[in-house]
Structure formats: C-alpha cells, structure tokens
Scaffold this motif. Structure first.
Motif, PDB file in Angstrom:
ATOM      1  N   ASP A  36       0.896  -1.264   0.192  1.00 25.09           N
ATOM      2  CA  ASP A  36       0.037   0.106   0.114  1.00 25.09           C
ATOM      3  C   ASP A  36       0.915   1.277   0.122  1.00 25.09           C
ATOM      4  OD1 ASP A  36      -2.362  -1.638   0.063  1.00 25.09           O
ATOM      5  OD2 ASP A  36      -2.496  -1.249   2.251  1.00 25.09           O
ATOM      6  N   ASP A  37       2.020   1.260   0.675  1.00 28.52           N
ATOM      7  CA  ASP A  37       2.808   2.345   0.980  1.00 28.52           C
ATOM      8  C   ASP A  37       3.488   2.643  -0.525  1.00 28.52           C
ATOM      9  OD1 ASP A  37       3.859   4.587   2.811  1.00 28.52           O
ATOM     10  OD2 ASP A  37       5.784   3.351   2.264  1.00 28.52           O
ATOM     11  N   LEU A  38       3.849   1.468  -1.059  1.00 29.86           N
ATOM     12  CA  LEU A  38       4.550   1.577  -2.378  1.00 29.86           C
ATOM     13  C   LEU A  38       3.764   2.302  -3.464  1.00 29.86           C
ATOM     14  CD1 LEU A  38       6.607   1.007  -4.692  1.00 29.86           C
ATOM     15  CD2 LEU A  38       5.601  -1.198  -4.983  1.00 29.86           C
ATOM     16  N   MET A  39       2.437   1.834  -3.237  1.00 27.41           N
ATOM     17  CA  MET A  39       1.318   2.323  -4.166  1.00 27.41           C
ATOM     18  C   MET A  39       1.237   4.034  -3.939  1.00 27.41           C
ATOM     19  SD  MET A  39      -1.309  -0.400  -4.003  1.00 27.41           S
ATOM     20  CE  MET A  39      -2.832   0.118  -4.901  1.00 27.41           C
ATOM     21  N   THR A  40       1.416   4.362  -2.778  1.00 32.49           N
ATOM     22  CA  THR A  40       1.168   5.884  -2.264  1.00 32.49           C
ATOM     23  C   THR A  40       2.549   6.534  -2.731  1.00 32.49           C
ATOM     24  OG1 THR A  40       0.045   5.540  -0.261  1.00 32.49           O
ATOM     25  CG2 THR A  40       1.263   7.527  -0.489  1.00 32.49           C
ATOM     26  N   PHE A  41       3.672   6.013  -2.911  1.00 33.75           N
ATOM     27  CA  PHE A  41       5.015   6.566  -3.531  1.00 33.75           C
ATOM     28  C   PHE A  41       4.939   6.708  -4.650  1.00 33.75           C
ATOM     29  CE2 PHE A  41       9.556   6.159  -4.411  1.00 33.75           C
ATOM     30  CZ  PHE A  41       9.869   7.031  -3.413  1.00 33.75           C
ATOM     31  N   LEU A  42       4.464   5.840  -5.611  1.00 35.33           N
ATOM     32  CA  LEU A  42       4.355   5.350  -6.833  1.00 35.33           C
ATOM     33  C   LEU A  42       3.605   6.883  -7.423  1.00 35.33           C
ATOM     34  CD1 LEU A  42       4.122   1.938  -7.650  1.00 35.33           C
ATOM     35  CD2 LEU A  42       6.115   3.278  -8.134  1.00 35.33           C
ATOM     36  N   ALA A  43       2.401   6.994  -6.775  1.00 33.49           N
ATOM     37  CA  ALA A  43       1.436   7.954  -7.185  1.00 33.49           C
ATOM     38  C   ALA A  43       2.035   9.573  -6.814  1.00 33.49           C
ATOM     39  CB  ALA A  43       0.042   7.675  -6.455  1.00 33.49           C
ATOM     40  N   ALA A  44       2.742   9.419  -5.735  1.00 40.69           N
ATOM     41  CA  ALA A  44       3.074  10.782  -5.343  1.00 40.69           C
ATOM     42  C   ALA A  44       4.484  11.158  -6.153  1.00 40.69           C
ATOM     43  CB  ALA A  44       3.375  10.968  -3.821  1.00 40.69           C
ATOM     44  N   SER A  45       4.951  10.218  -6.879  1.00 37.16           N
ATOM     45  CA  SER A  45       6.295  10.608  -7.644  1.00 37.16           C
ATOM     46  C   SER A  45       6.136  10.492  -9.176  1.00 37.16           C
ATOM     47  CB  SER A  45       7.344   9.588  -7.045  1.00 37.16           C
ATOM     48  OG  SER A  45       7.392   9.471  -5.623  1.00 37.16           O
ATOM     49  N   PRO A  46       5.505  11.364  -9.658  1.00 36.28           N
ATOM     50  CA  PRO A  46       5.299  11.309 -11.172  1.00 36.28           C
ATOM     51  C   PRO A  46       6.462  11.676 -12.054  1.00 36.28           C
ATOM     52  CG  PRO A  46       4.417  13.453 -10.719  1.00 36.28           C
ATOM     53  CD  PRO A  46       4.871  12.380  -9.196  1.00 36.28           C
ATOM     54  N   SER A  47       7.620  12.113 -11.399  1.00 35.14           N
ATOM     55  CA  SER A  47       9.076  12.713 -11.867  1.00 35.14           C
ATOM     56  C   SER A  47      10.104  12.514 -11.041  1.00 35.14           C
ATOM     57  CB  SER A  47       8.912  14.181 -12.158  1.00 35.14           C
ATOM     58  OG  SER A  47       9.175  14.807 -11.061  1.00 35.14           O
ATOM     59  N   PRO A  48      11.417  12.258 -11.504  1.00 36.85           N
ATOM     60  CA  PRO A  48      12.262  11.941 -10.416  1.00 36.85           C
ATOM     61  C   PRO A  48      12.622  13.005  -9.485  1.00 36.85           C
ATOM     62  CG  PRO A  48      13.059  11.846 -12.862  1.00 36.85           C
ATOM     63  CD  PRO A  48      11.812  12.206 -12.887  1.00 36.85           C
ATOM     64  N   TYR A  49      12.087  14.284  -9.700  1.00 39.90           N
ATOM     65  CA  TYR A  49      12.384  15.208  -8.877  1.00 39.90           C
ATOM     66  C   TYR A  49      11.243  15.268  -7.778  1.00 39.90           C
ATOM     67  CZ  TYR A  49      14.644  17.059 -13.019  1.00 39.90           C
ATOM     68  OH  TYR A  49      15.136  16.970 -14.385  1.00 39.90           O
ATOM     69  N   HIS A  50      10.077  14.614  -7.935  1.00 33.83           N
ATOM     70  CA  HIS A  50       9.211  14.318  -6.989  1.00 33.83           C
ATOM     71  C   HIS A  50       9.722  12.947  -6.264  1.00 33.83           C
ATOM     72  CE1 HIS A  50       6.635  16.827  -9.642  1.00 33.83           C
ATOM     73  NE2 HIS A  50       5.902  17.093  -8.600  1.00 33.83           N
ATOM     74  N   ALA A  51      10.196  12.137  -6.939  1.00 32.00           N
ATOM     75  CA  ALA A  51      10.787  11.027  -6.268  1.00 32.00           C
ATOM     76  C   ALA A  51      11.830  11.479  -5.279  1.00 32.00           C
ATOM     77  CB  ALA A  51      11.385   9.801  -6.995  1.00 32.00           C
ATOM     78  N   VAL A  52      12.952  12.319  -5.571  1.00 30.20           N
ATOM     79  CA  VAL A  52      13.795  12.678  -4.599  1.00 30.20           C
ATOM     80  C   VAL A  52      12.887  13.541  -3.282  1.00 30.20           C
ATOM     81  CG1 VAL A  52      15.653  14.385  -4.364  1.00 30.20           C
ATOM     82  CG2 VAL A  52      15.500  12.653  -6.276  1.00 30.20           C
ATOM     83  N   GLY A 105      17.608  15.153  -9.904  1.00 29.00           N
ATOM     84  CA  GLY A 105      16.789  13.712  -9.702  1.00 29.00           C
ATOM     85  C   GLY A 105      17.534  12.862  -9.119  1.00 29.00           C
ATOM     86  N   ALA A 106      18.566  13.145  -8.277  1.00 26.69           N
ATOM     87  CA  ALA A 106      19.347  12.150  -7.431  1.00 26.69           C
ATOM     88  C   ALA A 106      19.403  12.240  -6.149  1.00 26.69           C
ATOM     89  CB  ALA A 106      20.871  11.936  -8.162  1.00 26.69           C
ATOM     90  N   ILE A 107      19.522  11.358  -5.189  1.00 23.97           N
ATOM     91  CA  ILE A 107      19.742  11.425  -3.940  1.00 23.97           C
ATOM     92  C   ILE A 107      20.509  10.219  -3.558  1.00 23.97           C
ATOM     93  CG2 ILE A 107      17.400  10.217  -3.450  1.00 23.97           C
ATOM     94  CD1 ILE A 107      17.152  11.846  -0.863  1.00 23.97           C
ATOM     95  N   ILE A 108      21.482  10.667  -2.583  1.00 24.42           N
ATOM     96  CA  ILE A 108      22.214   9.421  -1.785  1.00 24.42           C
ATOM     97  C   ILE A 108      22.212   9.791  -0.345  1.00 24.42           C
ATOM     98  CG2 ILE A 108      24.721   8.843  -1.554  1.00 24.42           C
ATOM     99  CD1 ILE A 108      23.977   8.775  -4.600  1.00 24.42           C
ATOM    100  N   ALA A 109      22.007   8.775   0.269  1.00 25.94           N
ATOM    101  CA  ALA A 109      21.628   8.749   1.623  1.00 25.94           C
ATOM    102  C   ALA A 109      22.434   7.654   2.346  1.00 25.94           C
ATOM    103  CB  ALA A 109      20.243   8.504   2.205  1.00 25.94           C
TER     104      ALA A 109
END
Length: 430
Positions: free
Chosen positions: A13-29, A63-67
């Motif tokens: 369910d949480d993955l589905m939320t993440f996918l929907a909220a991240s339509p671009s690499p910038y949103h994913a970051v 569009g990149a993130i290192i943690a």
C-alpha cells in the motif's frame, strides 16, 4: 482470498502511495528526502564542509539522492553497503518550444525519453509533472495530476491494416499530445504551468517537464496477487531501499555504513552529473571518509570491503511470449527477488556477489530466483556494471520480476516489493 496470499499489504500500500506521489524524478527525490527526515536523517549541502558526526545524512542533486548512516563505532575504514537504484522512467518530455499544433488542435511538443514503449502512451489520460526553474535559480515542483493531455490513436477505420500488419508509429509525427482546440500560442504552456505552481510566468526561465499517466496504482487479479502501476522501473527499488535503510539504521550495531544511492538518467545511459556514471556517489563516499578524519588509504580500504546491490526490475516470464525467454530461467511474480546474471557484463553479478546476496536472502527468509537472458536476445543493462567499473567495488545486480517493462503501466507480484525490501534490509545489516 487465496491461502497463498501472504504479502505485507502495508508495505505494498505504501509503495502505491509512493508511486502515485512521484510522477517525476524530482518528486521521487523530494518524497525520499521527506521519508528520510521522518526517520531522523538530515540534509547536508555539497557546498558546505562536512563534519565527523554519526547518524543519518543525505545529499540531493536534481533527480538524484544519496543517503547514508554512520553508526556509532564506525572507523574511517569501515566499508559501505550500498543499495543502488534509479529515479527515472521512460516517458514523454516537453521540448524547449512546447507550444505547437495543427488543423485547429493545440498540442504540446515532446521528446521521447529512454526506451519508451510508445503504444502504451496512446489514448491515456495524461498529467504533467517535473520542475520549473526561476530567474533567481530556485526550483519549484509541478504536478498537474489530472487529465490534461492525450496522444490519440488513429481510428481503425482510417488504418484497416493495424490489426493484421501491426501498429507503426512515427516518433516525431504520431506522439504529439493534444491539450485543446485553437491555434498554438507561444508561451501558453509555461504560463499555465506557472499559474499551477503559483509563480509569475515571467520569472520562469527553465523547465524540466514530462507527462505521466494519471491512472492510480491498483491491485489486480481475482486474489489481488498482482500490482499494476506506473514507474515500477525503478521506483519500486527506490521505495524498497528507503524501507531497508530506515530499518537498518535502527539496528543496535552495524558492521557497515549503509547507503542508498538513487540516480537519475539510467534510462538513457547514466552519463550526467546525477547519473551513475557521474562523480556523485564517489564524491559522497570519499567525503564521508575524509570528514571522519580518514586518509586516502582509509578510503581505499573502505572501498575494497564495500558491496553494492544494484536493484532494478527484470523480466518475468511472459505467458504469451515464453519463447523470448531463456528456456531454463523463468522468473515468476511473487517468487521473490531475482539475481541477474550476464557473463558479458551487462549485469555485474559474479559468484562472489551471488554468495553475498544469497546470504542476505537466507537471513531474511526470502525466496529468490535467477534471471538470465535468452542467448538470441540482446540483454539490457543497469547501473551495476557502471558502479563496479567506476568505483572498483563489488556489485551485484538484483531486482523484481515484472511484465510490461517500460510501459506507461507495469505489472509485478504484490508480494515481491516486501520480499525485496526484506532482503535489502538483511544485506544492509550484514
């Protein structure tokens, strides 16, 4: 529901939320950073001097993130355990002069990004997302997540051969979305986007915009054993990596420094300052060592003991095209993560890496599968070989088996995201 239905619905369910909220690499970051902040990580700027403090830290660039998480007791030569993934997916991206059209239709000029499966973008309700850059250099995210654009297919009445001879699309002429009626008006799209973002159109001097399907992720099948959604290649791995990193850093003792590296531009070769072939990961790892008082010798020792799991999607056996797969390797949804092997180094896995991944999966109690391409079919590649070659670190290619890779809407087993995250957690915890 089937008795074999055992996946962690909360994770999926949480993955589905993440996918929907991240339509671009910038949103994913941005969404990754938000989740890391909630887990106690703090952002550090590349332009600042870094300190020797322990705990979780992250760097973003486009569009990149290192943690990474420095545990108490880490030395300057402590090796890293890295999860590698990418934030970008094939799609249609807006051109520098976007306002176009003909014959009374207003359209948006787009460029094809990555290995786009063109027909999957036809006759879909499409939104618009990405970022705009203002005159002062600041960035603003944009997400018009409602039906705005459409790439209309030609009616069968006007192409009687389409079902017998196949659909043939011209990348330049046939993939231009419509978004209204009338004559093209220069500057119209950016004025619209600026209004959506709440900024003055005259302040917008740059943009990185793309289209996305507005259809939400969904469970599929009689027993909801499957998950359909956009951008699983490769936000599924990014999401699993976040879960693994934030879980691992809560461990009482870590023998390694766990890292999540989510790059941009994998789908077009990784050659950018935010791609895996760029210097970002190496710079972050080296600076982490040096900030803790380490030397070049310490860095070299740390890298020598480092292992990276390059996590990306792979191909599940297709029931309608099984001849396209290796006859003895048929990964199935909900069979667990896949170990990807190619002796020509399109994947970086070797026997030593296989042992590392097998040990992690065993500790997590997670089943896993092998993937190898049919010898007569070209094999794709990942950030794995690039990471291994650029940084000289042991790298293993893994992922989740999916159908419809590079489609606007892909399909995986609903168990597999949680199984992948569990294996990645065990890998980071060592």
């Amino acid at each position: 529901m089937s008795s074999a239905h055992r996946f962690d619905r909360g994770h999926t369910d949480d993955l589905m939320t993440f996918l929907a909220a991240s339509p671009s690499p910038y949103h994913a970051v941005a969404n990754t950073a938000e989740r890391l902040e909630k887990a106690g990580f703090r952002q550090v700027a590349e332009t600042d001097a870094w300190d020797a403090s322990t705990g979780g830290k992250y760097v973003t660039r486009g569009g990149a993130i290192i943690a990474w998480y420095v545990p108490d007791g880490a030395t300057t030569a402590t090796p890293f355990r890295i999860i590698g993934a990418h934030t970008d997916s094939p799609n249609l991206r807006v051109k520098p002069l976007p306002d176009t059209g003909s014959h009374g239709w207003r359209q948006i000029a787009v460029e094809l990004y990555g290995g786009t499966l063109l027909n999957t973008w036809l006759d879909r309700d499409l939104g618009l997302s990405g970022r705009i850059t203002l005159r002062d250099g600041s960035h603003h995210l944009v997400n018009v997540d409602r039906p705005l654009l459409r790439v209309p297919q030609l009616a069968v009445h006007l192409d009687r051969s389409v079902n017998s001879e196949g659909l043939k699309l011209d990348k330049q002429r046939h993939m231009t979305p419509i978004w209204g009626l009338g004559e093209p008006d220069e500057g119209d799209l950016i004025r619209f986007v600026a209004e959506e973002a709440g900024v003055a159109a005259g302040d917008v001097t740059g943009w990185d915009l793309m289209v996305h399907s507005v259809e939400a992720p969904a469970y599929l099948g009689r027993d909801q054993e499957l998950l359909a959604g956009p951008r699983m290649d490769n936000l599924l791995s990014v999401h699993a990596g976040i879960a693994a990193l934030t879980t691992a850093c809560a461990s009482a003792s870590l023998p390694y420094i766990p890292v999540l590296a989510a790059f941009d531009h994998e789908e077009n070769g990784s050659q950018s300052d935010t791609g895996a072939e760029g210097p970002l990961l190496g710079n972050v790892l080296e600076r982490s060592v040096f900030a803790r008082g380490g030397s070049f010798e310490d860095k070299s020792r740390a890298f020598a003991g480092t292992v990276c799991l390059s996590s990306d999607t792979g191909h599940a056996v297709h029931p309608n095209y099984s001849e396209r797969h290796d006859p003895d390797h048929h990964p199935m949804p909900n069979g667990g993560p896949i170990l990807k092997v190619n002796v020509n180094q399109r994947y970086a896995t070797d026997g030593s890496g296989r042992a590392v991944f097998a040990a992690a999966a065993e500790r997590a109690g997670v089943p896993w599968q092998h993937f190898v391409s049919n010898n007569a079919m070209p094999c794709g590649t990942t950030i794995g070989p690039i990471t291994a070659a650029r940084h000289g670190i042991t790298t293993v290619d893994i992922g989740v088996a999916i159908l419809s890779m590079h489609s606007a809407r892909e399909l995986c087993g609903a168990d597999d995201p949680h199984l992948l995250a569990s294996a990645l957690t065990a890998f980071l915890e060592g």
